[in-house]
Every structure is written in structure tokens, then in C-alpha cells.
Design a protein around this motif. Structure first.
Motif, PDB file in Angstrom:
ATOM      1  N   SER A  43       0.855  -1.182   0.000  1.00  0.00           N
ATOM      2  CA  SER A  43       0.000   0.000   0.000  1.00  0.00           C
ATOM      3  C   SER A  43       0.895   1.237   0.000  1.00  0.00           C
ATOM      4  CB  SER A  43      -0.902   0.008   1.239  1.00  0.00           C
ATOM      5  OG  SER A  43      -0.131   0.080   2.414  1.00  0.00           O
ATOM      6  N   ARG A  44       0.538   2.212  -0.839  1.00  0.00           N
ATOM      7  CA  ARG A  44       1.287   3.457  -1.031  1.00  0.00           C
ATOM      8  C   ARG A  44       2.588   3.257  -1.818  1.00  0.00           C
ATOM      9  NH1 ARG A  44       0.051   3.661   4.488  1.00  0.00           N
ATOM     10  NH2 ARG A  44      -1.562   5.144   5.100  1.00  0.00           N
ATOM     11  N   LEU A  45       2.977   2.008  -2.075  1.00  0.00           N
ATOM     12  CA  LEU A  45       4.230   1.774  -2.791  1.00  0.00           C
ATOM     13  C   LEU A  45       4.216   2.404  -4.189  1.00  0.00           C
ATOM     14  CD1 LEU A  45       7.044   0.580  -2.879  1.00  0.00           C
ATOM     15  CD2 LEU A  45       6.034  -1.637  -3.488  1.00  0.00           C
ATOM     16  N   PRO A  46       3.114   2.373  -4.934  1.00  0.00           N
ATOM     17  CA  PRO A  46       3.119   3.061  -6.234  1.00  0.00           C
ATOM     18  C   PRO A  46       3.458   4.544  -6.103  1.00  0.00           C
ATOM     19  CG  PRO A  46       1.246   1.582  -6.102  1.00  0.00           C
ATOM     20  CD  PRO A  46       1.852   1.611  -4.735  1.00  0.00           C
ATOM     21  N   TYR A  47       2.904   5.189  -5.067  1.00  0.00           N
ATOM     22  CA  TYR A  47       3.209   6.614  -4.874  1.00  0.00           C
ATOM     23  C   TYR A  47       4.689   6.809  -4.543  1.00  0.00           C
ATOM     24  CZ  TYR A  47       3.337  11.287  -2.906  1.00  0.00           C
ATOM     25  OH  TYR A  47       3.668  12.592  -2.642  1.00  0.00           O
ATOM     26  N   PHE A  48       5.247   5.948  -3.674  1.00  0.00           N
ATOM     27  CA  PHE A  48       6.664   6.045  -3.336  1.00  0.00           C
ATOM     28  C   PHE A  48       7.517   5.919  -4.599  1.00  0.00           C
ATOM     29  CE2 PHE A  48       6.499   4.449   1.380  1.00  0.00           C
ATOM     30  CZ  PHE A  48       5.588   5.448   1.675  1.00  0.00           C
ATOM     31  N   LEU A  49       7.169   4.951  -5.458  1.00  0.00           N
ATOM     32  CA  LEU A  49       7.906   4.767  -6.706  1.00  0.00           C
ATOM     33  C   LEU A  49       7.764   5.987  -7.615  1.00  0.00           C
ATOM     34  CD1 LEU A  49       6.995   1.040  -7.427  1.00  0.00           C
ATOM     35  CD2 LEU A  49       9.314   1.921  -7.093  1.00  0.00           C
ATOM     36  N   GLY A  50       6.586   6.596  -7.595  1.00  0.00           N
ATOM     37  CA  GLY A  50       6.364   7.783  -8.415  1.00  0.00           C
ATOM     38  C   GLY A  50       7.233   8.950  -7.975  1.00  0.00           C
ATOM     39  N   VAL A  51       7.322   9.189  -6.682  1.00  0.00           N
ATOM     40  CA  VAL A  51       8.158  10.279  -6.169  1.00  0.00           C
ATOM     41  C   VAL A  51       9.629   9.972  -6.436  1.00  0.00           C
ATOM     42  CG1 VAL A  51       8.869  11.534  -4.101  1.00  0.00           C
ATOM     43  CG2 VAL A  51       6.461  10.963  -4.448  1.00  0.00           C
ATOM     44  N   LEU A  52      10.008   8.697  -6.358  1.00  0.00           N
ATOM     45  CA  LEU A  52      11.379   8.311  -6.694  1.00  0.00           C
ATOM     46  C   LEU A  52      11.664   8.655  -8.160  1.00  0.00           C
ATOM     47  CD1 LEU A  52      14.063   6.915  -6.069  1.00  0.00           C
ATOM     48  CD2 LEU A  52      12.962   4.711  -6.547  1.00  0.00           C
ATOM     49  N   ALA A  53      10.713   8.342  -9.047  1.00  0.00           N
ATOM     50  CA  ALA A  53      10.876   8.664 -10.470  1.00  0.00           C
ATOM     51  C   ALA A  53      11.013  10.168 -10.671  1.00  0.00           C
ATOM     52  CB  ALA A  53       9.679   8.128 -11.262  1.00  0.00           C
ATOM     53  N   ASP A  54      10.187  10.942  -9.979  1.00  0.00           N
ATOM     54  CA  ASP A  54      10.228  12.404 -10.101  1.00  0.00           C
ATOM     55  C   ASP A  54      11.585  12.944  -9.649  1.00  0.00           C
ATOM     56  OD1 ASP A  54       8.982  14.911 -10.682  1.00  0.00           O
ATOM     57  OD2 ASP A  54       8.773  15.228  -8.518  1.00  0.00           O
ATOM     58  N   SER A  55      12.099  12.412  -8.542  1.00  0.00           N
ATOM     59  CA  SER A  55      13.388  12.870  -8.017  1.00  0.00           C
ATOM     60  C   SER A  55      14.525  12.490  -8.959  1.00  0.00           C
ATOM     61  CB  SER A  55      13.631  12.264  -6.635  1.00  0.00           C
ATOM     62  OG  SER A  55      12.612  12.653  -5.738  1.00  0.00           O
ATOM     63  N   LEU A  56      14.472  11.285  -9.527  1.00  0.00           N
ATOM     64  CA  LEU A  56      15.488  10.859 -10.488  1.00  0.00           C
ATOM     65  C   LEU A  56      15.474  11.755 -11.725  1.00  0.00           C
ATOM     66  CD1 LEU A  56      14.953   7.003 -10.226  1.00  0.00           C
ATOM     67  CD2 LEU A  56      17.084   8.194  -9.678  1.00  0.00           C
ATOM     68  N   SER A  57      14.281  12.114 -12.172  1.00  0.00           N
ATOM     69  CA  SER A  57      14.160  12.983 -13.341  1.00  0.00           C
ATOM     70  C   SER A  57      14.764  14.358 -13.060  1.00  0.00           C
ATOM     71  CB  SER A  57      12.689  13.119 -13.737  1.00  0.00           C
ATOM     72  OG  SER A  57      12.550  13.976 -14.852  1.00  0.00           O
ATOM     73  N   ARG A  58      14.502  14.899 -11.880  1.00  0.00           N
ATOM     74  CA  ARG A  58      15.059  16.201 -11.507  1.00  0.00           C
ATOM     75  C   ARG A  58      16.581  16.133 -11.390  1.00  0.00           C
ATOM     76  NH1 ARG A  58      10.973  19.664  -9.606  1.00  0.00           N
ATOM     77  NH2 ARG A  58       8.964  18.609  -9.332  1.00  0.00           N
ATOM     78  N   ASP A  59      17.099  14.918 -11.176  1.00  0.00           N
ATOM     79  CA  ASP A  59      18.548  14.716 -11.100  1.00  0.00           C
ATOM     80  C   ASP A  59      19.121  14.328 -12.462  1.00  0.00           C
ATOM     81  OD1 ASP A  59      20.707  14.864  -9.206  1.00  0.00           O
ATOM     82  OD2 ASP A  59      20.894  12.681  -9.286  1.00  0.00           O
ATOM     83  N   ALA A  60      18.295  14.503 -13.511  1.00  0.00           N
ATOM     84  CA  ALA A  60      18.698  14.220 -14.903  1.00  0.00           C
ATOM     85  C   ALA A  60      19.039  12.744 -15.133  1.00  0.00           C
ATOM     86  CB  ALA A  60      19.876  15.113 -15.317  1.00  0.00           C
ATOM     87  N   ARG A  61      18.451  11.852 -14.356  1.00  0.00           N
ATOM     88  CA  ARG A  61      18.653  10.401 -14.541  1.00  0.00           C
ATOM     89  C   ARG A  61      17.377   9.864 -15.197  1.00  0.00           C
ATOM     90  NH1 ARG A  61      20.734   9.163  -8.462  1.00  0.00           N
ATOM     91  NH2 ARG A  61      20.506   6.985  -9.114  1.00  0.00           N
ATOM     92  N   PHE A  62      17.185  10.262 -16.469  1.00  0.00           N
ATOM     93  CA  PHE A  62      15.886  10.110 -17.119  1.00  0.00           C
ATOM     94  C   PHE A  62      15.513   8.650 -17.393  1.00  0.00           C
ATOM     95  CE2 PHE A  62      17.357  14.396 -18.673  1.00  0.00           C
ATOM     96  CZ  PHE A  62      16.612  15.107 -17.747  1.00  0.00           C
ATOM     97  N   LEU A  63      16.484   7.840 -17.778  1.00  0.00           N
ATOM     98  CA  LEU A  63      16.163   6.437 -18.061  1.00  0.00           C
ATOM     99  C   LEU A  63      15.688   5.729 -16.793  1.00  0.00           C
ATOM    100  CD1 LEU A  63      16.057   4.055 -19.956  1.00  0.00           C
ATOM    101  CD2 LEU A  63      18.490   3.623 -19.490  1.00  0.00           C
ATOM    102  N   GLU A  64      16.425   5.911 -15.690  1.00  0.00           N
ATOM    103  CA  GLU A  64      16.001   5.325 -14.417  1.00  0.00           C
ATOM    104  C   GLU A  64      14.625   5.856 -14.016  1.00  0.00           C
ATOM    105  OE1 GLU A  64      19.171   5.039 -11.220  1.00  0.00           O
ATOM    106  OE2 GLU A  64      20.184   6.327 -12.693  1.00  0.00           O
ATOM    107  N   ALA A  65      14.424   7.147 -14.238  1.00  0.00           N
ATOM    108  CA  ALA A  65      13.146   7.770 -13.875  1.00  0.00           C
ATOM    109  C   ALA A  65      12.003   7.136 -14.663  1.00  0.00           C
ATOM    110  CB  ALA A  65      13.206   9.270 -14.121  1.00  0.00           C
ATOM    111  N   SER A  66      12.211   6.924 -15.956  1.00  0.00           N
ATOM    112  CA  SER A  66      11.167   6.327 -16.796  1.00  0.00           C
ATOM    113  C   SER A  66      10.813   4.928 -16.315  1.00  0.00           C
ATOM    114  CB  SER A  66      11.634   6.260 -18.253  1.00  0.00           C
ATOM    115  OG  SER A  66      11.821   7.557 -18.771  1.00  0.00           O
ATOM    116  N   ILE A  67      11.841   4.147 -15.950  1.00  0.00           N
ATOM    117  CA  ILE A  67      11.597   2.779 -15.474  1.00  0.00           C
ATOM    118  C   ILE A  67      10.770   2.795 -14.196  1.00  0.00           C
ATOM    119  CG2 ILE A  67      12.726   0.731 -14.537  1.00  0.00           C
ATOM    120  CD1 ILE A  67      15.074   1.333 -16.462  1.00  0.00           C
ATOM    121  N   ARG A  68      11.160   3.663 -13.263  1.00  0.00           N
ATOM    122  CA  ARG A  68      10.435   3.729 -11.994  1.00  0.00           C
ATOM    123  C   ARG A  68       9.007   4.234 -12.187  1.00  0.00           C
ATOM    124  NH1 ARG A  68      12.836   0.269  -8.775  1.00  0.00           N
ATOM    125  NH2 ARG A  68      14.943   0.861  -8.127  1.00  0.00           N
ATOM    126  N   ALA A  69       8.821   5.205 -13.073  1.00  0.00           N
ATOM    127  CA  ALA A  69       7.474   5.738 -13.319  1.00  0.00           C
ATOM    128  C   ALA A  69       6.566   4.660 -13.898  1.00  0.00           C
ATOM    129  CB  ALA A  69       7.545   6.940 -14.252  1.00  0.00           C
TER     130      ALA A  69
END
Length: 841
Positions: free
Chosen positions: A695-721
Motif C-alpha cells: 500500500s502506497r508503494l506506487p506513490y513512493f515509486l512515483g516520487v522516486l521517479a520524479d526525483s530521479l528525473s530532476r537529477d537528470a537520470r531520465f532512463l532510471e526515472a522512466s523505469i520507476r514511473a
């Protein structure tokens, strides 16, 4: 929030016993050890039994200053299982631990504190105490330790003080009264003799006799005290003759008598002077692990209360028992050496089976009664009973024919372990009890039901949402249904429903809670709010936000105005707190952020007033997201700290990922620390998976993707999203789907055009409309409007943003609302400028 070690001198706490008598003859060593504590973190006071180690340690602790988080005496005298050393420390400082690693929790809790621990009577479990002490010394640099033992702990940095006997006059020198008073052993004898006989005085003639008595007793403090308390019965010369006779009988002569034999001889002498009923009482009360009341002694000695009280009073007067307090609730104690001696007498008299049997049955009755009337037990009672429970279980386990008694002890003890938060200890014993159930005719009974349900809770606390917990709770539910026990069915259904929600099986969880409500409405209407609050949480997670909000607002209007007493809670938490914090989620998501923040903070305050740990953990855990979404970073950080403290202190495994996640999310929002925050969010994701909590894990993964994207780690961000979206759809977690879609739109990927991004944002807005998530709609509309503005499509941007803003129910200054109003103002200004420059258009 603190209920253990304090954080300020104004609330300084200690459990050191009140000093009833003056410490004699130890001033120099007390001062020496006190001075050593200035730069030595570990000091051991080593010496023979009865030499006065505990007295010196307590005196040193009383002189201690600057320990802002407390000075605590941990007595290991009654502890026989060395693995429970961390539990004993935790219980003393008020640290309730639910996790399986009690020592890790101890170290985490003490890590930032400045405290003094006095570890008393370590010799019989010295290796376990040494292991625990080494960890604390390594991890908690603000903690100092004084240990007493018959041998050193043998640790690096240990400063050992060997306590010698009290000074006595030599046997080849005659001393006057004045000269005798220069010797600490004589000083102690005279002081204790005057406690017994107010008219006692020292003459020159008496000095020689007292000197001889002290020499006979090798300067051992306990032996001298026991002898001095008999001066009224025998006089000084008679006392000396008694001791001489006793030593000759026991040793065949005085030569070579070692100190421990001196103490044994003194105890034996004191024992033989007792009346029959007094000696019988001493043997009986040696069955207790620690302190006991007159009522306890009456049960174990099988004597009327009044007679028992009289005998105990006389034994205390003879210094064979210590006593704390006055009246019928006074707590008596045997010194460890005296208990060992009397236990030997108990066995040699062939009374041990009867006494231990009465002790075990008395304890069962006490705990069974306490579970029905929790208010009848104080915290001191609980801590006293736990040692007796361990002793009784160990005794019963050593006799296979007493398996049913062991089962009864464990079943009764479940309540006590829960009260003291000894969850892992409880789990181990419950599993043993279930083995006994399987071997007897107790299978399928209420006893098994109780054990299975408590096993489920213990496993959830210590191991997470794992199959072992599910198996136990479903077995309990099966027994409850077969026996027609509606109350037990409700408790089982609530636990099963919670398990299913936390494991991400929302549809199953909602169905279980619907069954709960159906049963409760017919038989226990007072239980309906608990089920409705949990059902509302399930409705939120599956996107039925408006239904959940309506349900919760109805509960809120009807809830009790005062916090509930933690001990009387049917379902282990204050449902008023649950109602307010879950309602706050529904309010924020449906466009009322101001009401949400107000209610979540009210819920936190209500939990703190109730002073109930589980309720506080729930309040803090649900407050963090509301504050985080609202952009109240400082407030969110403060609640993360409180949640983290509670999680670390009590090992509440369920909320550890939440504390880790929001700490990481706050850090990731800071540009310079984004990588550190990303690592922490990933740790939270891993923690969720380790304990089976999705429960809530999808949201946690989403925020992780957002943070990775802001850190210019776009491929990792796409996978997590993509992982976040897939998991949300798989477990029907609709509440965060609009936000996950928005996050996916913000991640630059190969071939991803502005049109694609705009399409995803419009999909997010449509998803928000579908579930009534007006705050997510505002966030996505804000990003869409910003994109349209950059494309010089200001009017489209303004219209999209106006629609979303109009749906927000209040004007609480969240980060999104402030940004939206600022952008709308800018767009309106652009429109006005355009109208001014082209009035005809």
C-alpha cells in the motif's frame, strides 16, 4: 511524546531507590569512582557477594550530574536468560520495543541521549551483559555505564574498581571506643545496631567485642548488618559466641574461612534463629523472581493475609527482607544472596514443587484478572510480574507433565507481553504454546484462538505483512466462526482487513471490512466506527474519495470529544485519531487542503493527549503526506522526526518505510542533496518490499521517479514511473494514479514530444475528475497551463487553470495554490495587455 528518558532537567527521571540508611565506610571509594566517571565511560565495581557493590554503585549514581536523559538502575539479579539483557534495559528506561532485535533498538534509542546506566548483579550473565555493553558503548557516545559484578566485563576501556572488605581492627591490638570508630566495619555495626536498639552505645569494653565480631565476619557489609540486627536478642558477647559456634560447626575451625563461606555461615546462623513460620515464609518467598506484596506472599505461602503480613513485617525488621512503601501494597524483596540461600533450603525441605506450583497458578490468576481489569495494575506491577512470568514458564517447561500449566501461563502472559511491548518475546512463547495445543485436546478452543490472533499481531509488528501472519489470523477467524464467538470474529476480521489493505489487496480488504460492519451492526454497534474508518481508508486507496469523505465526516461529527485511555482500547488504537487523520487525507485529495491540515494536526494532538504509542504512530504517519503535499516542509520534517523517533524507539515496523520515505522526499527536494534523498527513497521502497507492504508503494515509486528525473537520470526515472503505474493498476490503487500520470509526463524521454506530454497531463486531469481528486487536478492543470503559456497559448492556459482553481474548496496557501494564483495573475495580465494593445479585438 516522550514517556521514557526525558529531554530536559526539569523532567529529570530516575528509578534509583530512595536511600533509607546512611552509607558507611565507603566515602573514599565513592568519590574515587565519581571522579573516574568524568573521563571513563565504563566503570565496573567488582567484589565478593555481600561486599556492598550495589550500595556503592547507587551512591555513585546519586552524585552523578549532567545526565539530562536520566540515571537508571537495571537490576539483573532475577534475570536468568542472558538474551533478555537488552529487554531489561529497555523496560527500565521505558523503551517499548516491538522489533525482533531489541539490542539494536536500545542502541538506536540511546544514540542521541546523555544518560547513566547502572547495570547491577551482572556476574551470572556476564558475557551477555558485556556484549550488550560493548554495543551501547560503540553506538551511544553520550551514555556512561557503571556495572557491578563478581568479575569484570573484560571490555576495552573498562575501568575496574575492586571493592575490598570494610576495615576492621587487627586481632593483636586492643582498641578503645574512640579508636574503634576509625574503622569502617565498626562504624557500620554501630549504626545498624542503633537502628535496631535505640539505646545502644559504645564503651571501651564493648569496642573489643565489636572488633572481634567484625573480624569474624571478614568485614563483609551484609554479614555485619545481619549480625548487628540481632544485638537486641543476644547482646554483644552472646552475639560473638553465636558466631563462633556457627563457624566452628560449618567449617571445623576458623582458619582459612573464605569470604563467601563467611557470608553463607552468617545467613545460616540468621536462618536458624527464625521462628518456624518465619523460616517457612523465607523459603516460600524465595519462589518469587523479585519483589512481591503481602497478597502475593499469602498465596505462595498458603497462609491467611493477616498472618502473612505480620510475618513479613517481622522479617523486614530483622533485615532479611527489604521493603518499599507502606501499607498493604508495600513491595518486599529478598537480596539475591539471601534468595539463593533460601531456595536451597526450599529444595532440601522438599517444598519446591508445591511452592513453584502455587507461584505459577497465582501468577496465572493475577494476569487473567489484570487482562479483564487493566487499570488495577501499575507500571511497577507489570515490570515486577514479567520476571515472575519468565521464571514460572521456565519451571513449568522443565517438567513435561506440566505442559498444560505452561500453556495457561503463556496464554495469560500474552496480555502482559503486549502491555510491555515485548512483542518478539511474546511471539517465541506463543509458538511454543501452539505446539502444546497441537499435542493436546486444546486445538480449536478459545485458547488457540487467543494465541493465533496474538501471534498474527506479533508477527506483523516484528516481521511485517508476511504469510505467517496471514495464516495465524485466518486460523483464528476459523475458530471464532466455528465457535460462534462474534466478539472474536470482529477482532479477527479487523486484523484480516488491515492485513489485506496493507498488502495492497484493497478489494479483498474492503470486502472483509464490509463483513465486519455487517456483523457489528447486528451484535456490537459500538464497534462500527473502527470498521468504518478502515473501510474509508480502503475507499480512499481505491479512488472512492467522495464516498470516503462523506463516511468520515459523519464519523467525525459523532466521535467522542475526549481521547480514549490506551489501556481500554478494544482494537489497540484510538479510533478518534484514526478518523481525523484519514479524513484529512480525503479532504486534501478532494480539494480542501486547509481543512485537511487543521484536522491532521488535531489528530496528532489528540493522539499525544491519549499518550498511546500506536495511536501516535498512526497520527504522525498520516500527517506526513498531508503536510508534504501542502508544501509545509518544516512541519512535515518535524512530524517525520517524531514518527522516526517512535519507530526507532518501539520498533513499529509498519511505519518505518513511511518515516524513511518522507525524510528522503524532503531531502531530495533540495538541489544540493538530491542524490542523498534519492538513496533514502529507494531504501523506503526496499523496506516496503521486505515487509510485504505494498500500500502506497506506487506513490513512493512515483516520487522516486520524479526525483530521479530532476537529477537528470531520465532512463532510471522512466523505469520507476512505469513500475509505479503498473503496480497502481494491478492493485487498483486509484487515489494516486493522476499524480503518477503527471509525474510520467514530466520525464523527458526519446521521442516524447510536447504534444505527448500535454496528452498525459490531460489524462491526469481526466483521472482526477473521475475520482474527485481536485488537488491532483490543480497540480496537473498548473503544469499544463505553464506549458501552454510557454507555447504562447495564454488564453487556453488561463481557462484550464481557472477551472481547476474554482474547484478548490478553500484558499489555504499550499505550494500548488500559491503557484497557481501567481500564474493565473500573470496570465490575466497578459490577457489585459493584449486587450489594451488591440482594443478592437
Amino acid at each position: 511524546m516522550e514517556t521514557g528518558l526525558p529531554s530536559a532537567n526539569s523532567n529529570f527521571r530516575t528509578n534509583l531507590p530512595a536511600t533509607m540508611v546512611r552509607v558507611v565506610g565507603r566515602d573514599a571509594i565513592i568519590d574515587l569512582i565519581h571522579e573516574a566517571m568524568a573521563d571513563k565511560r565504563l566503570v565496573s565495581i567488582v567484589g565478593a557477594g555481600g561486599i556492598g557493590k550495589t550500595t556503592v554503585a547507587i551512591a555513585v549514581a546519586e552524585k552523578a550530574q549532567g545526565y539530562t536523559d536520566g540515571v537508571w538502575l537495571v537490576d539483573f539479579a532475577t534475570l536468568r536468560d542472558g538474551s533478555l539483557v537488552p529487554h531489561a534495559i529497555n523496560a527500565t528506561v521505558g523503551l517499548a520495543v516491538h522489533s525482533g532485535d531489541a539490542l539494536a533498538a536500545t542502541c538506536r534509542y540511546l544514540r542521541s541521549r546523555k544518560a547513566l546506566l547502572v547495570l547491577d548483579n551482572c556476574e551470572h550473565i556476564v558475557s551477555d551483559v558485556a556484549e550488550c555493553t560493548a554495543r551501547i558503548m560503540e553506538e551511544a557516545h553520550g551514555v556512561r555505564i557503571v556495572a557491578t559484578s563478581r568479575e569484570p566485563l573484560r571490555l576495552a576501556g573498562e575501568h575496574v574498581h575492586r571493592l575490598t572488605a570494610l576495615e576492621t581492627p587487627s586481632d593483636d591490638t586492643e582498641v578503645s571506643a574512640a579508636e574503634a570508630l576509625n574503622f569502617s566495619a565498626v562504624q557500620l555495626f554501630i549504626e545498624r545496631a542503633r537502628d535496631r536498639l535505640e539505646t545502644f552505645s559504645l564503651s571501651d569494653g564493648d569496642a573489643q567485642v565489636i572488633a572481634a565480631i567484625c573480624r569474624r565476619l571478614d568485614g563483609i557489609a551484609l554479614a555485619i548488618e545481619l549480625a548487628a540486627m540481632r544485638v537486641d536478642a543476644f547482646g554483644l558477647k552472646g552475639l560473638l559466641r553465636q558466631l563462633d559456634d556457627r563457624f566452628r560447626i560449618l567449617t571445623g575451625g576458623r582458619a582459612g574461612l573464605e569470604r563467601h563461606r563467611t557470608l553463607a555461615a552468617t545467613l545460616d546462623w540468621s536462618y536458624t534463629l527464625l521462628l518456624v513460620d518465619e523460616a517457612s515464609m523465607m523459603r516460600a518467598v524465595s519462589g518469587f523472581a523479585g519483589g512481591f506484596t503481602a497478597a502475593d506472599a499469602s498465596a505462595i505461602a498458603n497462609l491467611p493475609f493477616a498472618e502473612t503480613a505480620d510475618v513479613l513485617t517481622e522479617l523486614a525488621a530483622k533485615s532479611l527482607l527489604s521493603i518499599d512503601g507502606n501499607g498493604p501494597n508495600s513491595v518486599y524483596r529478598l537480596l539475591d544472596t539471601t534468595r539463593e540461600y533460601c531456595t536451597g533450603k526450599l529444595v532440601s525441605n522438599g517444598e519446591d514443587a508445591d511452592v513453584h506450583g502455587r507461584h505459577a497458578n497465582h501468577l496465572c490468576e493475577l494476569l487473567e484478572r489484570a487482562s479483564l481489569q487493566p487499570s488495577c495494575c501499575s507500571a511497577a506491577d507489570l515490570n515486577r510480574y514479567i520476571d515472575d512470568l519468565r521464571k514460572a514458564i521456565a519451571w513449568a517447561r522443565g517438567h513435561p507433565a506440566l505442559a498444560r500449566l505452561e500453556l495457561r501461563l503463556i496464554t495469560a502472559g500474552v496480555w502482559l507481553w503486549n502491555q510491555l511491548s515485548l512483542t518478539d518475546e511474546s511471539r517465541v512463547h506463543i509458538m511454543r504454546a501452539l505446539e502444546i495445543v497441537a499435542e493436546t485436546d486444546m486445538s480449536g478452543t478459545h485458547v488457540e484462538l487467543t494465541l493465533q490472533l496474538n501471534l498474527a499481531g506479533a508477527v506483523l509488528y516484528t516481521r511485517g505483512v508476511v504469510p505467517e501472519a496471514r495464516k495465524a489470523m485466518h486460523r483464528a477467524l476459523e475458530i471464532a466462526k466455528a465457535g460462534g464467538d462474534a466478539d472474536a470474529q470482529l477482532r479477527c476480521l479487523r486484523v484480516v482487513g488491515t492485513y489485506e489493505l496493507f498488502s495492497g489487496d484493497y478489494d479483498a480488504g474492503k470486502a472483509t471490512l464490509e463483513t465486519f460492519l455487517s456483523l457489528a451492526s447486528r451484535l456490537y454497534p459500538e464497534a462500527l466506527p473502527e470498521g468504518e474508518t478502515h473501510l474509508a481508508a480502503g475507499e480512499i486507496w481505491t479512488g472512492h474519495l467522495l464516498t470516503a469523505r462523506a463516511r468520515l465526516e459523519r464519523l467525525y461529527r459523532n466521535m467522542a470529544p475526549e481521547p480514549q485511555d490506551g489501556q481500554s482500547l478494544k482494537f489497540l488504537y484510538d479510533n478518534s485519531v484514526n478518523t481525523m487523520v484519514v479524513l484529512a487525507h480525503a479532504q486534501w485529495l478532494t480539494g480542501s487542503p486547509g481543512e485537511a491540515v487543521a484536522n491532521v494536526l488535531k489528530g496528532v494532538e489528540l493522539a499525544r493527549q491519549a499518550n498511546h504509542e500506536l495511536s501516535m504512530s498512526i497520527a504522525f504517519a498520516w500527517a506526513c503526506p498531508v503536510l508534504f503535499w501542502s508544501g509545509l516542509s518544516a512541519d512535515c520534517a518535524r512530524h517525520v522526526e517524531m514518527l522516526d523517533e517512535l519507530v526507532e524507539r518501539h520498533g513499529i515496523l509498519t511505519w518505518r518505510p513511511t518515516a524513511t520515505f518522507y525524510r528522503g522526499a524532503l531531502i531530495a527536494a533540495e538541489t544540493g542533496l538530491r542524490s542523498e534523498g534519492i538513496k533514502m527513497i529507494q531504501t523506503a521502497v526496499d523496506q516496503c518490499r521486505e515487509i510485504g507492504q505494498t500500500s502506497r508503494l506506487p506513490y513512493f515509486l512515483g516520487v522516486l521517479a520524479d526525483s530521479l528525473s530532476r537529477d537528470a537520470r531520465f532512463l532510471e526515472a522512466s523505469i520507476r514511473a512505469d513500475q509505479a503505474l503498473d503496480l497502481a493498476r494491478a492493485q487498483n490503487e486509484q487515489w494516486c494514479l493522476p499524480e503518477l500520470t503527471r509525474i510520467r509526463s514530466s520525464i523527458p524521454t526519446s521521442g516524447n514530444t510536447n504534444a505527448d506530454r500535454a496528452a498525459l497531463l490531460r489524462a491526469s486531469i481526466a483521472q482526477s475528475d473521475g475520482i474527485g481528486a481536485k488537488s491532483w487536478k490543480l497540480r496537473s492543470s498548473l503544469e499544463l497551463a505553464g506549458m501552454l503559456e510557454r507555447q504562447k497559448r495564454s488564453e487556453e492556459a488561463r481557462q484550464a487553470l481557472e477551472v481547476a482553481l474554482a474547484e478548490i474548496g478553500d484558499r489555504f496557501a499550499t505550494r500548488d495554490l500559491v503557484a497557481a494564483i501567481d500564474l493565473l495573475s500573470r496570465l490575466q495580465h497578459t490577457k489585459d495587455e493584449a486587450a489594451t494593445s488591440n482594443p478592437n479585438k
